[in-house]
Write a protein that holds these residues in place. Structure first.
Motif, mmCIF file in Angstrom:
data_model
loop_
_atom_site.group_PDB
_atom_site.id
_atom_site.type_symbol
_atom_site.label_atom_id
_atom_site.label_comp_id
_atom_site.label_asym_id
_atom_site.label_seq_id
_atom_site.Cartn_x
_atom_site.Cartn_y
_atom_site.Cartn_z
ATOM 1 N N MET A 164 0.985 -1.380 0.036
ATOM 2 C CA MET A 164 0.060 -0.105 -0.053
ATOM 3 C C MET A 164 0.566 1.234 0.074
ATOM 4 N N LYS A 165 0.546 2.218 -0.894
ATOM 5 C CA LYS A 165 1.141 3.554 -0.926
ATOM 6 C C LYS A 165 1.373 4.365 0.313
ATOM 7 N N LYS A 166 2.041 4.820 0.956
ATOM 8 C CA LYS A 166 2.035 5.931 1.998
ATOM 9 C C LYS A 166 1.425 6.933 1.541
ATOM 10 N N LEU A 167 0.724 7.798 2.301
ATOM 11 C CA LEU A 167 0.213 9.292 1.898
ATOM 12 C C LEU A 167 1.208 9.970 2.388
ATOM 13 N N ASN A 168 1.636 11.257 1.834
ATOM 14 C CA ASN A 168 2.681 12.035 1.950
ATOM 15 C C ASN A 168 1.756 13.285 2.550
ATOM 16 N N TRP A 169 2.450 13.737 3.874
ATOM 17 C CA TRP A 169 2.132 14.922 4.715
ATOM 18 C C TRP A 169 2.836 16.087 4.441
ATOM 19 N N CYS A 170 2.155 17.371 4.258
ATOM 20 C CA CYS A 170 2.939 18.383 4.522
ATOM 21 C C CYS A 170 2.338 19.251 6.005
ATOM 22 N N LEU A 171 3.430 19.478 6.697
ATOM 23 C CA LEU A 171 3.180 20.276 7.785
ATOM 24 C C LEU A 171 3.434 21.772 7.630
ATOM 25 N N LEU A 172 2.317 22.525 7.607
ATOM 26 C CA LEU A 172 2.383 23.879 7.480
ATOM 27 C C LEU A 172 2.357 24.822 8.524
ATOM 28 N N ILE A 173 3.618 25.249 9.167
ATOM 29 C CA ILE A 173 3.641 25.612 10.433
ATOM 30 C C ILE A 173 3.848 27.070 10.618
ATOM 31 N N SER A 174 3.042 27.527 11.656
ATOM 32 C CA SER A 174 3.332 29.146 12.005
ATOM 33 C C SER A 174 3.921 29.290 13.346
ATOM 34 N N GLY A 175 4.980 29.678 13.438
ATOM 35 C CA GLY A 175 5.555 29.870 14.825
ATOM 36 C C GLY A 175 6.856 28.715 15.011
ATOM 37 N N PHE A 176 6.862 28.111 16.301
ATOM 38 C CA PHE A 176 8.064 27.488 16.530
ATOM 39 C C PHE A 176 7.794 25.985 16.178
ATOM 40 N N GLY A 177 6.508 25.503 16.017
ATOM 41 C CA GLY A 177 6.096 24.257 15.572
ATOM 42 C C GLY A 177 6.082 23.159 16.545
ATOM 43 N N ARG A 178 5.815 23.396 17.954
ATOM 44 C CA ARG A 178 5.935 22.300 19.108
ATOM 45 C C ARG A 178 4.841 21.021 18.352
ATOM 46 N N SER A 179 3.682 21.404 17.916
ATOM 47 C CA SER A 179 2.826 20.227 17.451
ATOM 48 C C SER A 179 3.524 19.534 16.208
ATOM 49 N N ALA A 180 4.036 20.205 15.455
ATOM 50 C CA ALA A 180 4.812 19.497 14.224
ATOM 51 C C ALA A 180 5.891 18.567 15.019
ATOM 52 N N ILE A 181 6.537 19.283 15.842
ATOM 53 C CA ILE A 181 7.663 18.235 16.402
ATOM 54 C C ILE A 181 7.213 17.094 16.943
ATOM 55 N N SER A 182 6.006 16.971 17.531
ATOM 56 C CA SER A 182 5.321 15.891 18.133
ATOM 57 C C SER A 182 5.255 14.768 17.107
ATOM 58 N N ILE A 183 4.607 15.330 15.864
ATOM 59 C CA ILE A 183 4.420 14.374 14.697
ATOM 60 C C ILE A 183 5.374 13.982 14.059
ATOM 61 N N LEU A 184 6.602 14.854 14.003
ATOM 62 C CA LEU A 184 7.786 14.328 13.369
ATOM 63 C C LEU A 184 8.243 13.173 14.370
ATOM 64 N N ASN A 185 8.301 13.347 15.555
ATOM 65 C CA ASN A 185 8.812 12.258 16.462
ATOM 66 C C ASN A 185 8.180 11.186 16.336
ATOM 67 N N LEU A 186 6.900 11.021 16.054
ATOM 68 C CA LEU A 186 5.969 9.859 15.708
ATOM 69 C C LEU A 186 6.637 9.223 14.656
ATOM 70 N N GLN A 187 6.998 10.125 13.494
ATOM 71 C CA GLN A 187 7.566 9.401 12.447
ATOM 72 C C GLN A 187 9.031 8.738 12.854
ATOM 73 N N LYS A 188 9.661 9.334 13.343
ATOM 74 C CA LYS A 188 11.051 8.852 13.997
ATOM 75 C C LYS A 188 10.876 7.673 14.428
ATOM 76 N N GLU A 189 9.881 7.539 15.134
ATOM 77 C CA GLU A 189 9.614 6.301 16.191
ATOM 78 C C GLU A 189 8.922 5.051 15.361
ATOM 79 N N ASN A 190 8.729 5.564 14.022
ATOM 80 C CA ASN A 190 7.992 4.499 13.109
ATOM 81 C C ASN A 190 6.457 4.222 13.456
ATOM 82 N N HIS A 191 5.883 5.373 14.009
ATOM 83 C CA HIS A 191 4.557 5.197 14.419
ATOM 84 C C HIS A 191 3.347 5.683 13.433
ATOM 85 N N LEU A 192 4.074 6.195 12.176
ATOM 86 C CA LEU A 192 3.170 6.545 11.136
ATOM 87 C C LEU A 192 3.280 5.778 10.130
#
Length: 90
Positions: free
Chosen positions: A1-29
């Motif tokens: 199955m093809k993975k869906l590609n996400w874009c994170l559009l960030i305004s500010g420092f990106g704390r919520s985006a960091i959480s999502i990136l860490n999920l990817q780093k830990e292979n949860h996505l």
């Protein structure tokens, strides 16, 4: 199955985006992948983490565009170039 590609559009420092990136780093996505981070100002912690992870990033500042449509088109162009399926505003 093809993975869906996400874009994170960030305004500010990106704390919520960091959480999502860490999920990817830990292979949860499993069926999804962040493959683009778009941010508007520095410092942006999410941009720094994305670069460390080898994820493409682009800085798109609204102040660099006279018309809102041109700003939106610049964001869409980045997304199209990276074959983004979903954009998340964080």
């Amino acid at each position: 199955m093809k993975k869906l590609n996400w874009c994170l559009l960030i305004s500010g420092f990106g704390r919520s985006a960091i959480s999502i990136l860490n999920l990817q780093k830990e292979n949860h996505l499993v069926q999804n992948e962040v493959n683009l981070v778009i941010y508007d100002r520095e410092p942006c912690g999410a941009n720094e983490l994305a670069r460390e992870m080898g994820i493409a990033s682009a800085q798109v500042k609204k102040v660099n565009f006279q018309e809102r449509k041109d700003f939106e088109d610049a964001i869409l162009k980045e997304c199209q170039e990276h074959k983004v399926d979903f954009i998340f505003l964080l």
